[in-house]
Structure formats: C-alpha cells, structure tokens
Design a protein around this motif. Structure first.
Motif, PDB file in Angstrom:
ATOM      1  N   SER A 104       0.806  -1.224   0.000  1.00 11.22           N
ATOM      2  CA  SER A 104       0.000   0.000   0.000  1.00 11.22           C
ATOM      3  C   SER A 104       0.844   1.281   0.000  1.00 11.22           C
ATOM      4  O   SER A 104       0.302   2.369  -0.064  1.00 11.22           O
ATOM      5  CB  SER A 104      -0.921  -0.007   1.220  1.00 11.22           C
ATOM      6  OG  SER A 104      -0.133   0.109   2.392  1.00 11.22           O
ATOM      7  N   LEU A 105       2.168   1.151   0.083  1.00  5.85           N
ATOM      8  CA  LEU A 105       3.013   2.355   0.126  1.00  5.85           C
ATOM      9  C   LEU A 105       3.226   2.931  -1.278  1.00  5.85           C
ATOM     10  O   LEU A 105       3.270   2.189  -2.247  1.00  5.85           O
ATOM     11  CB  LEU A 105       4.384   2.016   0.716  1.00  5.85           C
ATOM     12  CG  LEU A 105       4.488   1.572   2.161  1.00  5.85           C
ATOM     13  CD1 LEU A 105       5.950   1.347   2.511  1.00  5.85           C
ATOM     14  CD2 LEU A 105       3.866   2.578   3.103  1.00  5.85           C
ATOM     15  N   PRO A 106       3.401   4.262  -1.367  1.00  8.58           N
ATOM     16  CA  PRO A 106       3.766   4.854  -2.655  1.00  8.58           C
ATOM     17  C   PRO A 106       5.160   4.387  -3.067  1.00  8.58           C
ATOM     18  O   PRO A 106       5.988   4.057  -2.206  1.00  8.58           O
ATOM     19  CB  PRO A 106       3.774   6.357  -2.389  1.00  8.58           C
ATOM     20  CG  PRO A 106       3.232   6.557  -1.034  1.00  8.58           C
ATOM     21  CD  PRO A 106       3.251   5.262  -0.308  1.00  8.58           C
ATOM     22  N   LEU A 107       5.401   4.404  -4.375  1.00  8.69           N
ATOM     23  CA  LEU A 107       6.644   3.878  -4.936  1.00  8.69           C
ATOM     24  C   LEU A 107       7.898   4.478  -4.293  1.00  8.69           C
ATOM     25  O   LEU A 107       8.828   3.757  -3.936  1.00  8.69           O
ATOM     26  CB  LEU A 107       6.638   4.143  -6.449  1.00  8.69           C
ATOM     27  CG  LEU A 107       7.780   3.549  -7.263  1.00  8.69           C
ATOM     28  CD1 LEU A 107       7.877   2.055  -7.056  1.00  8.69           C
ATOM     29  CD2 LEU A 107       7.569   3.851  -8.746  1.00  8.69           C
ATOM     30  N   GLY A 140      11.123   5.473 -12.123  1.00 13.21           N
ATOM     31  CA  GLY A 140       9.689   5.708 -12.062  1.00 13.21           C
ATOM     32  C   GLY A 140       9.181   6.699 -11.028  1.00 13.21           C
ATOM     33  O   GLY A 140       7.995   6.711 -10.753  1.00 13.21           O
ATOM     34  N   VAL A 141      10.072   7.500 -10.433  1.00 11.04           N
ATOM     35  CA  VAL A 141       9.562   8.495  -9.474  1.00 11.04           C
ATOM     36  C   VAL A 141       9.970   9.911  -9.905  1.00 11.04           C
ATOM     37  O   VAL A 141      10.846  10.100 -10.742  1.00 11.04           O
ATOM     38  CB  VAL A 141      10.046   8.228  -8.028  1.00 11.04           C
ATOM     39  CG1 VAL A 141       9.483   6.918  -7.524  1.00 11.04           C
ATOM     40  CG2 VAL A 141      11.560   8.231  -7.944  1.00 11.04           C
ATOM     41  N   ASP A 142       9.332  10.917  -9.288  1.00  7.69           N
ATOM     42  CA  ASP A 142       9.568  12.305  -9.691  1.00  7.69           C
ATOM     43  C   ASP A 142      10.923  12.798  -9.194  1.00  7.69           C
ATOM     44  O   ASP A 142      11.519  12.198  -8.291  1.00  7.69           O
ATOM     45  CB  ASP A 142       8.433  13.184  -9.169  1.00  7.69           C
ATOM     46  CG  ASP A 142       8.351  13.112  -7.670  1.00  7.69           C
ATOM     47  OD1 ASP A 142       9.147  13.786  -6.990  1.00  7.69           O
ATOM     48  OD2 ASP A 142       7.508  12.324  -7.151  1.00  7.69           O
ATOM     49  N   ARG A 144      15.707  13.011  -5.546  1.00  9.98           N
ATOM     50  CA  ARG A 144      16.645  13.808  -4.767  1.00  9.98           C
ATOM     51  C   ARG A 144      16.701  13.318  -3.328  1.00  9.98           C
ATOM     52  O   ARG A 144      17.778  13.139  -2.753  1.00  9.98           O
ATOM     53  CB  ARG A 144      16.197  15.272  -4.790  1.00  9.98           C
ATOM     54  CG  ARG A 144      17.336  16.155  -5.020  1.00  9.98           C
ATOM     55  CD  ARG A 144      17.156  17.606  -4.848  1.00  9.98           C
ATOM     56  NE  ARG A 144      18.482  18.141  -4.589  1.00  9.98           N
ATOM     57  CZ  ARG A 144      19.375  18.316  -5.539  1.00  9.98           C
ATOM     58  NH1 ARG A 144      19.090  18.029  -6.795  1.00  9.98           N
ATOM     59  NH2 ARG A 144      20.577  18.782  -5.240  1.00  9.98           N
ATOM     60  N   GLY A 145      15.515  13.064  -2.784  1.00 14.50           N
ATOM     61  CA  GLY A 145      15.434  12.559  -1.417  1.00 14.50           C
ATOM     62  C   GLY A 145      16.173  11.235  -1.280  1.00 14.50           C
ATOM     63  O   GLY A 145      16.886  10.992  -0.299  1.00 14.50           O
ATOM     64  N   HIS A 158      19.853   5.346 -15.086  1.00 13.66           N
ATOM     65  CA  HIS A 158      19.573   5.833 -16.433  1.00 13.66           C
ATOM     66  C   HIS A 158      19.571   7.356 -16.446  1.00 13.66           C
ATOM     67  O   HIS A 158      19.542   7.969 -17.488  1.00 13.66           O
ATOM     68  CB  HIS A 158      18.189   5.367 -16.884  1.00 13.66           C
ATOM     69  CG  HIS A 158      18.210   4.014 -17.489  1.00 13.66           C
ATOM     70  ND1 HIS A 158      19.082   3.679 -18.487  1.00 13.66           N
ATOM     71  CD2 HIS A 158      17.463   2.913 -17.254  1.00 13.66           C
ATOM     72  CE1 HIS A 158      18.870   2.432 -18.835  1.00 13.66           C
ATOM     73  NE2 HIS A 158      17.907   1.935 -18.089  1.00 13.66           N
ATOM     74  N   TYR A 159      19.535   7.929 -15.248  1.00 13.38           N
ATOM     75  CA  TYR A 159      19.422   9.385 -15.163  1.00 13.38           C
ATOM     76  C   TYR A 159      20.812  10.006 -15.129  1.00 13.38           C
ATOM     77  O   TYR A 159      21.579   9.755 -14.207  1.00 13.38           O
ATOM     78  CB  TYR A 159      18.641   9.777 -13.913  1.00 13.38           C
ATOM     79  CG  TYR A 159      17.246   9.211 -13.885  1.00 13.38           C
ATOM     80  CD1 TYR A 159      16.242   9.770 -14.681  1.00 13.38           C
ATOM     81  CD2 TYR A 159      16.927   8.126 -13.076  1.00 13.38           C
ATOM     82  CE1 TYR A 159      14.962   9.250 -14.671  1.00 13.38           C
ATOM     83  CE2 TYR A 159      15.650   7.598 -13.053  1.00 13.38           C
ATOM     84  CZ  TYR A 159      14.671   8.165 -13.848  1.00 13.38           C
ATOM     85  OH  TYR A 159      13.403   7.643 -13.829  1.00 13.38           O
ATOM     86  N   MET A 160      21.089  10.820 -16.134  1.00  8.19           N
ATOM     87  CA  MET A 160      22.439  11.377 -16.227  1.00  8.19           C
ATOM     88  C   MET A 160      22.696  12.459 -15.187  1.00  8.19           C
ATOM     89  O   MET A 160      23.832  12.737 -14.841  1.00  8.19           O
ATOM     90  CB  MET A 160      22.693  11.903 -17.637  1.00  8.19           C
ATOM     91  CG  MET A 160      22.886  10.773 -18.618  1.00  8.19           C
ATOM     92  SD  MET A 160      24.166   9.610 -18.051  1.00  8.19           S
ATOM     93  CE  MET A 160      23.359   8.066 -18.341  1.00  8.19           C
TER      94      MET A 160
END
Lengths: 261, 369
Positions: A151-154, A181-183, A188-189, A209-211
C-alpha cells in the motif's frame, strides 16, 4: 573446445588497501552471446561508483555476478577481501543489494520486512527492535508501521528497500536502477539517503539511467556492448569528451553501440 | 535465522484469505461428503428375468431376488435375444436365465443349473452383482432343502452359506474408505501448497533479494517445509475429528503413533512440492507438474485398486510411492490397531523418501542463475 581455467586463489595483494572491489576480466557468456566482455575495474572504499550503460549493455548482468546471484564465466573478482569464486557466502554478509524491482515482500507489513531481513542477516532480537524504531523515524514511516508494503507509494518503497538493504551495515551496497519511475524531488530525497550511507563508510555501487544522477557519483564507468568504454570522474569525462554534461558524454559513447537493446 | 523465515511464511499464509479458508474447509468437506460417494456397496442392480421354467419354484426364486434391496427386476424376457437386448439397451445390468425343468431337476436330482449374465462394462457392479446373486441362489437352494427336510446342508456339494457376508446390513463400506480419504486430502494440500511457494517468489522477484543474503540452502528449504508440516498436522486433525464426529470412527491403535509417522509423510510430500517449485519458472508450470504427479501418486497407491493386481511396472511405481505406505499405515492403525513394531516395514520407506527428496530439493534450489 574450451577448457575452464584451473581455478587458482587470488594472489596476495590482488586488492589494494584502499579498494573494496577489484574485477579483472569479468565475463558472462550466454551461449554465443557475450553479455559482459572481460571488464576490469576497481572500486575505492567509501566512494559512490556509478555504473552506467544503455539497456542491454550488460550492467545488470555484471552486477548480479558481483552479488553472487549469477555465476561468472571467466575472470577474477575480489570483493571486501574475499575471492568471489570461493567465498560467496562470506561476501554476501558484507554486501547489500537492492534491485529495480525493490524486492520487499509486498504482503508483509513495513516492520515485518525490516524484521525479516534483520533476522536473516543475523541481527539480534533487540538490535532488530532498535533498528526498526530508528528506521521508522528516519523514513518518517511511523504511521505506516503496520501498513502492508503493497500500500506504500513507490518512492517510499524505494527508500524502505534501500534501508533494508543496508540494515546489516554492509561494506558495499549494490543499487540496480534504484530510482526508476519516481519524480525528481523523490529521486533527490533518495540520493540524500545514498550520501548519508556513503558518509557512514558504505561504498555505493549504483546503476542508473538518469544522467543528472551520474553527476552525483564520485566516479563513473560507462558500458557499451558488454565492455567498459570509459571510467573516470564526471568532471574528467566531460573534459575528455568535450561535453557540458554527462548526458552528452553518454550519448557520444552509447552511439558506438552495435548491439540491439 | 530459520525462525524469521518460518515466521514470514506464516504471516504470508495468514494474509492469504483464500488459503485461510481452504486449509480448514477442504478437509472438513471431503470427510463429510466423500465417504458417502466412494462407497463400494452395490445397490439397485437391474435384472431381467428369462424364465423358461414357469414353475412355483422359479417364481419363488425370482420373488426372493426381487425382495432384496440390491436387485430390481426391471424386465421380463421371453427369449435369449430379448434378454440380450435388455442388457445392451441398458434396461438391465444382469440377466438370470432359469432353464426349463429347473424345479424338476432340483427336486429330483437335488442339483440344477442357472445361467447368470452380467454387463461387465461396469466391472465392479458386474462382479459384486454376480456374487450377490450367487449367494441368494445358494441360500435359496439351502432353504429349499431344509424345507423339504430330505437333505442336509452337507450334501449340497460342500457349498457353504458363508456368502451371507454380502448381505450383512451392518457391513459398512464407508469405514475402510475413511483412512484412505484422510491420506488423500493431506496429500493434496501439503503437495500443492508448497509447489506454488518458491515459484511465487520467483514471479514476484523476492527470491532474488533472498538470494543475495547469506541464507543457506538448508535454512531456506527447512524454513519453507516446517510451516507446511504444521499445516499438514492441522489438516490431518480436522479430517480425523470430522470422521469421528460424523461416522464415529476413531483409530483402534495409538493416535500419537499416527501423528508421529505422519511427520515423514507430510514432510516428504511437501519437499516434493518445493522440489517441483524449484524446477518451475511459472506457477502454471508448477501446478500442472504437481497435478500430474499427484494423480500418479493417488492412482498407484493401492487406495483405489489393489496393488497386487497391477502390472509389474505399475507395482514398481507403487513401491516407490510414499502414499502406498502411509495409506497402509493409516488403515492398519485405524482398523487393526497395529503397533509401532508392526508398522516399521512401512515407516522405513517413508523416511528414505523424505531424506532423498529433501536433499534433492535443497540441492536443486539454486541461489545463482
């Protein structure tokens, strides 16, 4: 007909003082397909090591071999002072692992997941309790203590999975695309948590994958078609490839790929 | 370490609504319903009468046959062709042919012959029906001789009236079926549930997280087996309780002995489920493989058909089938009250089966791909 090399123990001093991982000629072959093609690299103690590459470049395969859940076809690897060929179980005590599937048990509650992995890593009952309290506070999950992980957010699942992966204070933690898959704010967190862990002396081995995340790493390796094409600090790589950011560096290198995804 | 793994398995089972209902309900229902359905008792066999004799004696015999609860006279044939038609059209399961001169022969010569035809498409119905009918006829002959006061039973060619056995109304076929059904339901649950387990973790990806931990193969497999042993004990207890409450049947022998021996059987079957799960990559695959194995185990265990009448290759399978031994043990403890010493020969194979399958399940669990 190919014969497997006679397995010899690693030479004394194979891993130098300030390093936690050294791989020489690490290879994985699936039939005729060489997923990981004789890669060699060293990871220093306490650094954040970015392990980049396009999909299908062989990052996950390489990481699975390092974690001891996939056998290597060839090569010599030393992790945390142990030979990967001989002492997989000892290595497993010294490492943590979190995959892109952040494999917590979805049908267990938050505290039950912490308890399970604490128990598996041999923490004592009171240690587990202390650790649980600490994590619930740190992750701000006190209200969700009795919620099923399902039930937790991703973003929260990822943070919890990371905390569980380092519950036993490993020397190294392997993170396989941990922030998919997250904002950006959530990512950052998550990276703040990574920094915290690195500060405690845990070496971080991370694929992404995020440069923009690649910029956060101390050193970065870029895999193309199963080989490491570049390995250095982000600043030096940018200089080398005349780029303003890691994204350009990555594209310059990834364009050389001949393999399909 | 195992403690935490077992704890986790129980929490997962506890959260699974379906399992929570299935585990107690299935054994209760099976024990309530199946003993009635699996009875070997043959009732209402339809008979066509072909009476060439037409004497008071033949009428008396027909009357006697129809007065039992086993036979219904559903047709009267005038000739052999008609009688055959009755069987082939399904009007009758059996034909009794009384020859011309039946009464005369029986009175004068004290012997006579009858012909009984049975439709053997349903083998057990034909077999039991023929036996019943035989017994009625013998009984009839014996009564007649007594009635005439002329001949004693001994002169009846040594035929005894023993087959009365078949008519014993208190001879209950449910009773011997019950221990077999208990074994069956325990096997189904402790076989299928673990076969879904490891493969479910493969599908959800959680197994990978376990594989990077230093959990040993032994701890992993044992941690999964022990919960199924406890489930097996619960299922066994429910089945035993229901059969006691419904049919008043309780083991003649020691119930502790029964539970003690059941450990090896339950663990052996559960380990087999885990073994299948190790080799499967999808739940579907695991389920169908298990289905196949369980069917073989049930059919070749001797609970439905006697092993001694199986072909040799089937007897070999029965000999390595753990259910063969456990079904025998259950039957012996329940109906005969056998003791540990009597049962040792059946316990050894169960232990061997468990040890081999457990070791195999442990070794086939691969932490590395």
């Amino acid at each position: 007909m190919k014969f497997r090399k006679f397995i010899q123990p690693l030479e004394e001093g194979f891993l130098s003082e300030g390093d936690v991982i050294r791989a020489e000629g690490l290879t994985k072959q699936f039939g005729n397909f060489t997923a990981v093609d004789h890669i060699s690299f060293t990871v220093h103690k306490g650094e954040i090591f970015g392990f980049l590459g396009a999909n299908g470049a062989g990052k996950t395969t390489a990481m699975k071999m390092l974690c001891g859940i996939s056998t290597m076809t060839d090569g010599q690897v030393c992790i945390a002072g142990y030979d990967l060929k001989w002492h997989v179980r000892r290595i497993k005590r010294e490492i943590g692992y979190m995959s892109q599937k952040f494999s917590l048990y979805e049908d267990l509650k938050v505290w039950e997941n912490i308890r399970l992995f604490g128990g598996i890593y041999g923490l004592k009952e009171d240690e587990i309790e202390r650790k649980t309290e600490l994590l619930l506070d740190r992750l701000d999950l006190r209200k969700q203590k009795n919620s099923l992980v399902r039930s937790l957010p991703l973003g929260w699942k990822q943070k919890l999975a990371f905390s569980v992966a380092i519950i036993h204070n490993p020397k190294i933690v392997f993170l396989d695309e941990p922030t998919g898959g997250v904002d950006p704010a959530t990512r950052r967190g998550f990276w703040e948590m990574i920094y915290d862990a690195a500060e405690q002396g845990i070496t971080i081995f991370v694929t992404t994958h995020y440069m923009d995340e690649a910029e956060y790493c101390d050193r970065v390796s870029i895999m193309v078609d199963g080989r490491i094409e570049a390995l250095d600090t982000p600043a030096r790589l940018k200089e080398m490839y005349n780029s303003d950011n890691m994204d350009q560096v990555f594209h310059t290198l990834a364009r050389r790929a001949k393999r399909d995804e | 370490m195992i403690k935490y793994l077992i704890e986790k398995e129980f929490k997962q089972i506890w959260r699974d609504r379906f399992l929570l209902v299935l585990i107690p309900l299935l054994p209760a229902l099976v024990m309530l319903v199946f003993p009635w359905a699996t009875t070997m008792e043959i009732k209402s066999v339809n008979i066509s009468v072909l009476d060439y004799d037409h004497t008071p004696l033949s009428a008396k015999l027909i009357n006697k046959i129809s007065s039992t609860s086993y036979f219904n006279i559903t047709a009267v044939a005038m000739n052999k062709r008609e009688a055959n038609d009755h069987i082939s059209s399904g009007v009758a399961d059996m034909v009794i042919e009384i020859p011309n001169g039946f009464e005369k022969e029986l009175v004068n010569d004290r012997t006579s012959s009858l012909m009984v035809l049975a439709n053997a498409v349903n083998g057990s119905k034909a077999g039991f029906g023929t036996s019943y009918l035989n017994a009625i006829i013998i009984d009839f002959a014996a009564q007649m001789n007594f009635a005439q006061g002329a001949i004693s039973l001994n002169t009846m060619g040594g035929i005894s009236v023993e087959p009365y056995y078949w008519f014993n109304p208190s001879m209950d076929y449910k009773i011997p079926m019950i221990p077999a059904l208990i074994v069956l339901i325990v096997t189904l649950l402790v076989g299928f549930l673990p076969s879904m387990n490891i493969v479910a973790e493969k599908e959800s990806g959680t197994i990978e997280q376990i594989n990077v931990t230093p959990v040993s193969k032994f701890a992993f497999i044992a941690g999964k087996l022990i919960p199924y042993w406890i489930i097996g004990v619960i299922v066994l207890s429910i089945a035993i309780l229901v059969s006691y409450l419904m049919f008043g049947l309780q083991p003649k022998g020691s119930i502790f002995l029964l539970y003690g021996i059941s450990i090896f059987f339950i663990l052996g079957i559960s380990a087999m489920g885990l073994l299948i799960s190790n080799y499967s990559s999808t739940m579907q695959q695991a389920m169908f493989t298990m289905f196949f194995l369980i069917i073989i185990i049930i059919l070749m265990s001797g609970i439905l058909t006697p092993i001694s009448s199986m072909p040799e290759w089937a007897q070999v399978i029965a000999a390595i089938n753990p259910m063969t031994y456990f079904a025998e043990i259950m039957k012996l403890i329940y109906l005969k009250g056998s003791t540990l010493a009597d049962l040792m020969q059946y316990i050894y194979p169960l232990v061997v089966f468990f040890v081999i399958i457990f070791a195999w399940a442990m070794l086939s669990y691969r932490k590395r791909g």
